[in-house]
Design a protein around this motif. Structure first.
Motif, PDB file in Angstrom:
ATOM      1  N   GLU A 484     100.940  -7.192   3.512  1.00 42.89           N
ATOM      2  CA  GLU A 484     101.442  -6.030   4.257  1.00 42.89           C
ATOM      3  C   GLU A 484     101.707  -4.854   3.324  1.00 42.89           C
ATOM      4  OE1 GLU A 484     104.990  -7.166   6.255  1.00 42.89           O
ATOM      5  OE2 GLU A 484     104.047  -8.763   7.417  1.00 42.89           O
ATOM      6  N   THR A 485     101.536  -3.646   3.874  1.00 36.29           N
ATOM      7  CA  THR A 485     101.853  -2.441   3.110  1.00 36.29           C
ATOM      8  C   THR A 485     103.365  -2.261   2.934  1.00 36.29           C
ATOM      9  OG1 THR A 485     101.827  -1.121   5.133  1.00 36.29           O
ATOM     10  CG2 THR A 485      99.774  -1.246   3.878  1.00 36.29           C
ATOM     11  N   ARG A 486     104.156  -3.039   3.643  1.00 32.57           N
ATOM     12  CA  ARG A 486     105.613  -2.966   3.527  1.00 32.57           C
ATOM     13  C   ARG A 486     106.065  -3.084   2.067  1.00 32.57           C
ATOM     14  NH1 ARG A 486     109.793  -5.645   7.385  1.00 32.57           N
ATOM     15  NH2 ARG A 486     111.553  -6.269   6.096  1.00 32.57           N
ATOM     16  N   TYR A 487     105.342  -3.896   1.276  1.00 30.77           N
ATOM     17  CA  TYR A 487     105.767  -4.168  -0.096  1.00 30.77           C
ATOM     18  C   TYR A 487     104.917  -3.453  -1.146  1.00 30.77           C
ATOM     19  CZ  TYR A 487     108.463  -7.740   2.294  1.00 30.77           C
ATOM     20  OH  TYR A 487     109.326  -8.386   3.144  1.00 30.77           O
ATOM     21  N   ARG A 488     104.110  -2.485  -0.720  1.00 36.01           N
ATOM     22  CA  ARG A 488     103.260  -1.806  -1.697  1.00 36.01           C
ATOM     23  C   ARG A 488     104.127  -1.126  -2.758  1.00 36.01           C
ATOM     24  NH1 ARG A 488     103.637   1.514   2.752  1.00 36.01           N
ATOM     25  NH2 ARG A 488     104.146   3.711   2.326  1.00 36.01           N
ATOM     26  N   PRO A 489     103.841  -1.325  -4.018  1.00 32.59           N
ATOM     27  CA  PRO A 489     104.654  -0.709  -5.070  1.00 32.59           C
ATOM     28  C   PRO A 489     104.483   0.801  -5.109  1.00 32.59           C
ATOM     29  CG  PRO A 489     103.475  -2.625  -5.903  1.00 32.59           C
ATOM     30  CD  PRO A 489     102.880  -2.291  -4.570  1.00 32.59           C
ATOM     31  N   SER A 490     105.554   1.484  -5.410  1.00 35.31           N
ATOM     32  CA  SER A 490     105.505   2.932  -5.524  1.00 35.31           C
ATOM     33  C   SER A 490     104.615   3.352  -6.690  1.00 35.31           C
ATOM     34  CB  SER A 490     106.921   3.481  -5.744  1.00 35.31           C
ATOM     35  OG  SER A 490     106.889   4.849  -6.100  1.00 35.31           O
ATOM     36  N   LEU A 491     103.884   4.419  -6.471  1.00 41.11           N
ATOM     37  CA  LEU A 491     103.057   4.967  -7.552  1.00 41.11           C
ATOM     38  C   LEU A 491     103.911   5.348  -8.751  1.00 41.11           C
ATOM     39  CD1 LEU A 491     100.336   6.009  -8.611  1.00 41.11           C
ATOM     40  CD2 LEU A 491     100.819   8.184  -7.458  1.00 41.11           C
ATOM     41  N   LEU A 492     105.145   5.782  -8.504  1.00 45.68           N
ATOM     42  CA  LEU A 492     106.011   6.164  -9.627  1.00 45.68           C
ATOM     43  C   LEU A 492     106.291   4.960 -10.528  1.00 45.68           C
ATOM     44  CD1 LEU A 492     107.726   8.343 -11.033  1.00 45.68           C
ATOM     45  CD2 LEU A 492     109.644   7.609  -9.605  1.00 45.68           C
ATOM     46  N   LEU A 493     106.542   3.795  -9.934  1.00 45.34           N
ATOM     47  CA  LEU A 493     106.771   2.602 -10.756  1.00 45.34           C
ATOM     48  C   LEU A 493     105.538   2.289 -11.592  1.00 45.34           C
ATOM     49  CD1 LEU A 493     108.598   0.213  -8.238  1.00 45.34           C
ATOM     50  CD2 LEU A 493     109.623   1.494 -10.131  1.00 45.34           C
ATOM     51  N   ARG A 494     104.358   2.399 -10.983  1.00 43.02           N
ATOM     52  CA  ARG A 494     103.119   2.121 -11.732  1.00 43.02           C
ATOM     53  C   ARG A 494     102.931   3.137 -12.857  1.00 43.02           C
ATOM     54  NH1 ARG A 494     100.598  -1.963  -9.482  1.00 43.02           N
ATOM     55  NH2 ARG A 494     100.491  -2.254  -7.215  1.00 43.02           N
ATOM     56  N   ARG A 495     103.212   4.402 -12.566  1.00 46.33           N
ATOM     57  CA  ARG A 495     103.006   5.444 -13.569  1.00 46.33           C
ATOM     58  C   ARG A 495     103.982   5.297 -14.732  1.00 46.33           C
ATOM     59  NH1 ARG A 495     103.185  11.063 -10.949  1.00 46.33           N
ATOM     60  NH2 ARG A 495     105.428  10.949 -11.272  1.00 46.33           N
ATOM     61  N   VAL A 496     105.238   5.069 -14.422  1.00 42.46           N
ATOM     62  CA  VAL A 496     106.243   4.906 -15.476  1.00 42.46           C
ATOM     63  C   VAL A 496     105.917   3.692 -16.340  1.00 42.46           C
ATOM     64  CG1 VAL A 496     108.670   4.334 -15.906  1.00 42.46           C
ATOM     65  CG2 VAL A 496     108.086   6.124 -14.266  1.00 42.46           C
ATOM     66  N   HIS A 497     105.495   2.606 -15.703  1.00 38.02           N
ATOM     67  CA  HIS A 497     105.149   1.403 -16.462  1.00 38.02           C
ATOM     68  C   HIS A 497     103.934   1.653 -17.348  1.00 38.02           C
ATOM     69  CE1 HIS A 497     104.709  -2.750 -17.550  1.00 38.02           C
ATOM     70  NE2 HIS A 497     103.548  -2.875 -16.947  1.00 38.02           N
TER      71      HIS A 497
END
Length: 505
Positions: A484-497
């Motif tokens: 489900e898209t309910r748990y899709r990670p935020s782009l900000l978390l991916r970018r910061v990581h």
């Protein structure tokens, strides 16, 4: 612009609990305050109620009698809207209806001077929409207090599309002068708190619906492991399910049906049945006279543990190791992948996968997953889950280890990310998306969640403490499990990581 002059006249419209509380806050800060309500006599009754509240503070030694008299003298109930013409700040706290509020603001624009600030205490309506159609929409702003206003520290200062930046700065400084902790927010659905808080309710409701554990156990885990003051079920019972469900539906609709905000069928059933919580006498819990409060389920163990083996670093679970050692259990440390072995059991911090899935993929026998805790050195309770093929003897060893370390143990069904870890990572994910979309800064969002809803730690700071990479892993695994898209990670978390940075930079 700086804070309003301490002698500036403030007007509050709406003499209900919120309006009266805001009037009290302004009067305590030294402002002359006019309180108006369109119900005859309601403003006068509210002022009397405020004076009684102040009297209780005097009785408790928190306020002296002279100060009480001075505050009460600054409060003036009025029976006509025209009496507010000289106010320099008007805060409306009336019914949460867009058309009604718009009509009131149009009246105020015609009545008050052009320099008067028109503020709304709305918790969910668009400030941009409220200001639309006014001659000077730049002077309309949100000033969202939390109930009870005299006690709750947070004020969301909400800017609409046309709100003048200088006006937002003035109300921010004014709220600070009133002893509050203000945060800036952009006018998007739910602002900060009512948006970011949705997963706190949603994940417990989903866990309950999926048979993870009973309400009392899930609430106890959120309190005793997560450090929250209340669990989701007792809190929604306190708020009222009609109110909480309506806010969830409002945010869900405003985001065009984004499944991150999907309302719960379990909660809808309570609303349909009239089981609204404390105010109706029954919600998730029974509040009738003599009703017994259900106790959380705990698992016991007849085993006795003398030693265990730690393979590699346990990460955020490392303080548990010191607690185990302090209980007299001998600990042997050796290189590895962050596992704790006792008897036939292998314990590991959940990473968002099902226990059965992780055991198969990582080749781990008798796997017991452990939930997140705010502070493993002080937590009173912890959740675990096991695989179907985890032996009874292995589970007994795992439970014995944790109980000897002073933890009460709740066994929950094999669901991804357990209880506290699932809630914290989804809260952090929503908070990260709010930062990404310019709703507020990371610092303001964390402050809002601590001061507005008493979270033990800001969700973004919590994600940094867990590790941004680990938070992402949990969310990715949740999304894979549910599809489900309910748990899709935020782009900000991916970018910061990816950049190796921090959310609060």
């Amino acid at each position: 612009m700086s804070a309003l002059n301490g002698n500036a006249q403030v007007a509050v419209i709406g003499a209900g609990a919120m309006g009266a509380g805001i009037a009290q806050v302004a009067a305590q800060a030294g402002h002359p305050v006019c309180l108006y309500d369109n119900r005859p006599g309601a403003a006068a009754l509210a002022v009397q109620g405020i004076d009684r509240q102040l009297g209780r503070l005097v009785e408790k030694g928190k306020l002296d009698a002279t100060a009480r008299q001075a505050i009460s003298a600054r409060l003036r109930p009025v029976e006509a809207l025209e009496a507010l013409a000289d106010a320099q700040l008007v805060i409306e706290a009336i019914v949460e209806n867009l058309q009604v509020k718009q009509a009131l603001l149009q009246q105020l624009e015609a009545l008050c001077s052009d320099s008067c600030i028109l503020a709304s205490n709305t918790s969910s309506l668009s400030i941009t929409s409220l200001a639309a159609g006014l001659r000077r929409p730049e002077r309309v702003i949100g000033m969202h207090f939390f109930n009870p206003a005299p006690l709750m520290a947070l004020v969301e200062v909400v800017s609409g599309l046309a709100t003048a930046p200088a006006l937002a700065a003035t109300l921010y400084d004014t709220a600070t002068a009133w002893g509050k902790q203000p945060v800036h927010a952009r006018s998007t659905p739910g602002f900060i708190v009512n948006r970011v808080a949705r997963p706190f309710y949603a994940e417990s409701l989903r866990l309950y619906q999926e048979g993870a554990a009973d309400c009392a156990s899930l609430d106890a885990l959120m309190r005793d492991a997560g450090g929250f003051r209340m669990g989701a079920f007792e809190l929604t019972d306190l708020i009222g399910h009609d109110v909480n469900y309506t806010v969830t539906c409002s945010v869900f609709d405003a985001f065009y049906g984004d499944f991150r905000f999907q309302p719960s069928l379990v909660q809808k059933e309570l609303v349909d049945a009239g089981r609204l919580g404390r105010k109706s006498g029954q919600g998730f819990y029974d509040y009738s006279e003599g009703a017994l409060r259900p106790q959380p389920a705990e698992v016991q163990s007849a085993a006795r543990v003398e030693c265990c083996v730690v393979e590699g670093s346990l990460g955020v679970m490392q303080p548990l190791l010191q607690r185990i050692q302090a209980s007299g259990i001998q600990v042997t440390e050796r290189p590895g992948k962050g596992l704790l072995r006792v008897g036939d059991a292998t314990l590991a911090l959940s990473d968002g996968r099902l226990a059965s899935q992780r055991a198969r993929e990582d080749g781990l026998r008798n796997l017991v997953l452990v939930d997140l805790a705010l502070d493993y050195s002080k937590a009173e309770r912890i959740a675990i889950s096991t695989c179907p093929d985890t032996t009874r003897e292995a589970r007994e060893h795992a439970v014995a280890l944790l109980r000897q370390a002073g933890l009460k143990v709740c066994l929950v069904a094999d669901l991804p990310a357990l209880v506290v870890l699932r809630t914290v990572t989804t809260l952090a994910n929503e908070a990260a998306d709010a930062v990404l979309q310019g709703v507020g800064s990371a610092a303001d969002i964390d402050l809002a969640m601590r001061a507005g809803v008493n979270y033990p730690r800001g969700p973004l700071a919590w994600a940094e403490q867990i590790g941004i990479g680990y938070t992402l892993r949990v969310l990715d695994n949740l999304q894979r499990c549910y599809g489900e898209t309910r748990y899709r990670p935020s782009l900000l978390l991916r970018r910061v990581h990816a950049q190796g940075g921090r959310l609060h930079d």
